[in-house]
Motif scaffolding. Structure first.
Motif, short mmCIF file in Angstrom:
data_model
loop_
_atom_site.label_atom_id
_atom_site.label_comp_id
_atom_site.label_asym_id
_atom_site.label_seq_id
_atom_site.Cartn_x
_atom_site.Cartn_y
_atom_site.Cartn_z
N LYS A 22 3.11 -2.74 14.48
CA LYS A 22 2.89 -1.35 14.88
C LYS A 22 2.48 -0.48 13.70
N PHE A 23 1.51 0.40 13.94
CA PHE A 23 1.09 1.41 12.97
C PHE A 23 1.23 2.78 13.64
N CYS A 24 1.98 3.66 13.00
CA CYS A 24 2.25 4.98 13.56
C CYS A 24 1.35 6.04 12.92
N GLU A 25 1.48 7.24 13.39
CA GLU A 25 0.65 8.35 12.93
C GLU A 25 0.65 8.47 11.41
N HIS A 26 -0.54 8.63 10.84
CA HIS A 26 -0.81 8.80 9.40
C HIS A 26 -0.71 7.50 8.60
N GLU A 27 -0.39 6.39 9.25
CA GLU A 27 -0.38 5.11 8.54
C GLU A 27 -1.79 4.54 8.47
N CYS A 28 -2.06 3.83 7.39
CA CYS A 28 -3.40 3.29 7.14
C CYS A 28 -3.36 1.76 7.05
N PHE A 29 -4.51 1.16 7.28
CA PHE A 29 -4.63 -0.30 7.20
C PHE A 29 -6.00 -0.65 6.64
N HIS A 30 -6.00 -1.57 5.66
CA HIS A 30 -7.25 -2.05 5.07
C HIS A 30 -7.62 -3.40 5.66
N VAL A 31 -8.84 -3.51 6.15
CA VAL A 31 -9.34 -4.76 6.70
C VAL A 31 -10.22 -5.42 5.64
N LYS A 32 -9.85 -6.64 5.25
CA LYS A 32 -10.59 -7.34 4.19
C LYS A 32 -11.96 -7.80 4.68
N ARG A 33 -12.81 -8.06 3.72
CA ARG A 33 -14.19 -8.47 4.00
C ARG A 33 -14.21 -9.69 4.93
N ASN A 34 -15.06 -9.63 5.95
CA ASN A 34 -15.31 -10.70 6.92
C ASN A 34 -14.16 -10.95 7.89
#
Length: 412
Positions: A22-34
């Protein structure tokens, strides 16, 4: 919402889930290349996505995320709370049916419930936790998004990239690692299997189920084709009341070339930046397909450079020749390698029964002193041979044919 990296995602409103996390409000996530991840919401949510340098995002039809599995997974874990430990979940399905994604979701779900999760990756050719030719076991302590973020805690090395012709050896390896999961007090053991499910692969999956005796088998199939599924029907008949239909994820099928490059990347992951170490094959135990050869036979005659014996009456011999295959003679109980086959061979190194890491034989001299490029700096008393050669600086994989009982059949 599907997001392909490199990209940044921020939750502006509500809650979203990525593979059960779960990711809540104002949380960020980085998606790696490919990497491609499904971003799902169980309520109204608003997210901001910034894709760059080849990254992208798009709205997808249903069937690409983990929502399709929520109810089945809940029921599985309700049953798990009533069973002895470890509760064993076996995941089966064809290639690119979503087995690794489902295994990831199962592990994250288990962690969210405070359970000690363990993943056994039984895919020799396209595994995530170990290099090709090897299966791995990992105790998972925290949430993750991709099995390739993890490195196995324990390995079982076979040195082949397909179970075809050696199904029993693979099953034995899975059972050995299962014992380590039990010793490690796992609450949940997730067994992720390979995609060999057709023809003889169907018998192989049935035999795996009957020997492993999992508490539940999650069978990934297309919903529309369930009535015609030989995999689901055969497993259900062989293992009644334990096989559960799970809808297959909609995913792009990888090409043969993509699978090849995926293997090369796994080799690089475990082998790059190695240093050269020298060993004498006369001073090491030698293993192949988990047969252990430890006693040097100095009484033999002929054109062999090395002959080692084991307790089952088998002999492993090395000949100074350029024969481009491995002879596996079950009638004469001989395993025969040429010095040519050894050169550039992918190997595993072991000490006192524990696999320490991997390497490539970069040079073989006439006295069978071998130079191995490896990251292993521990003591070594055994080497596992394989049917895999890596050449051109990890840019090519050459599979050595294995001839069994005098008939040429290349088990790749």
């Amino acid at each position: 919402l599907m997001v392909q990296g490199p990209a940044e995602l921020e939750v502006l409103k509500g809650v979203v889930e990525i593979l059960g996390i779960k990711f809540c409000e104002h949380e960020c996530f980085h998606v790696k290349r490919n990497r491609i991840v499904p971003v799902e919401s169980f309520e109204n949510a608003l997210v901001s996505v910034s894709a760059f340098d080849g990254g992208r995002f798009w709205l997808s039809e249903s069937g690409c995320g983990v929502k399709i599995w929520v109810e089945e997974v809940k029921r599985v874990f309700e049953k798990a709370s009533l069973e002895a430990r470890p509760f064993q979940i076996m995941v089966v399905g064809e290639t690119d049916s979503g087995k690794s994604t489902l295994s990831t979701y199962l592990a994250n779900y288990a962690i969210s419930k405070g359970l000690r999760a363990c993943i056994l990756d039984g895919d020799l050719g396209q595994g995530d936790l170990a290099p090709p030719g090897c299966i791995g076991l990992k105790f998972v302590e925290k949430n993750f998004f991709d099995l390739r973020e993890l490195v196995a805690d324990y390995y079982d090395f076979l040195g082949i990239i397909s179970p075809r012709g050696f199904q029993d050896h693979v099953i034995e390896s899975i059972l050995r690692l299962r014992c380590l999961a039990i010793k490690g007090s796992a609450d949940i053991l997730i067994v992720n299997t390979d995609g060999y499910v057709r023809d003889k692969g169907l018998d192989y999956k049935v035999n795996t189920v009957l020997k492993l005796k999992p508490d539940v088998v999650l069978c990934l199939e297309d919903e529309g084709g369930l009535n015609n599924s030989s995999l689901f029907k055969t497993l259900s008949a062989a293992y009644p009341e334990k096989v559960v239909f799970v809808r297959r994820a909609k995913a792009r099928q990888k090409t043969r070339g993509e699978r090849f490059h995926r293997r090369l990347n796994q080799y690089r992951r475990f082998l790059s930046r190695g240093t050269i170490r020298s060993f004498s094959l006369f001073n090491l135990k030698v293993k192949f397909l988990n047969r252990i050869f430890y006693l040097n036979d100095t009484s033999f005659f002929g054109n062999y450079s090395l002959c080692k014996l084991n307790d089952d009456g088998w002999k492993l011999v090395v000949k100074p020749s350029d024969v481009p295959h491995i002879l596996y003679d079950e009638n004469s109980r001989i395993l025969s390698f040429s010095s040519y086959a050894l050169n550039r061979m992918f190997v595993a190194l072991e000490y006192k029964g524990t696999l320490k890491g991997f390497g490539i034989i970069v040079h073989v001299n006439p006295e069978l002193m071998i130079d191995v490029s490896t990251k292993v700096d521990d003591d070594v008393d055994a080497i596992h041979l394989s049917s895999i050669k890596l050449v051109n600086n990890f840019n090519n994989e050459v599979l050595i044919p294995i001839l069994r009982q005098g008939f040429q059949e290349n088990f790749l």
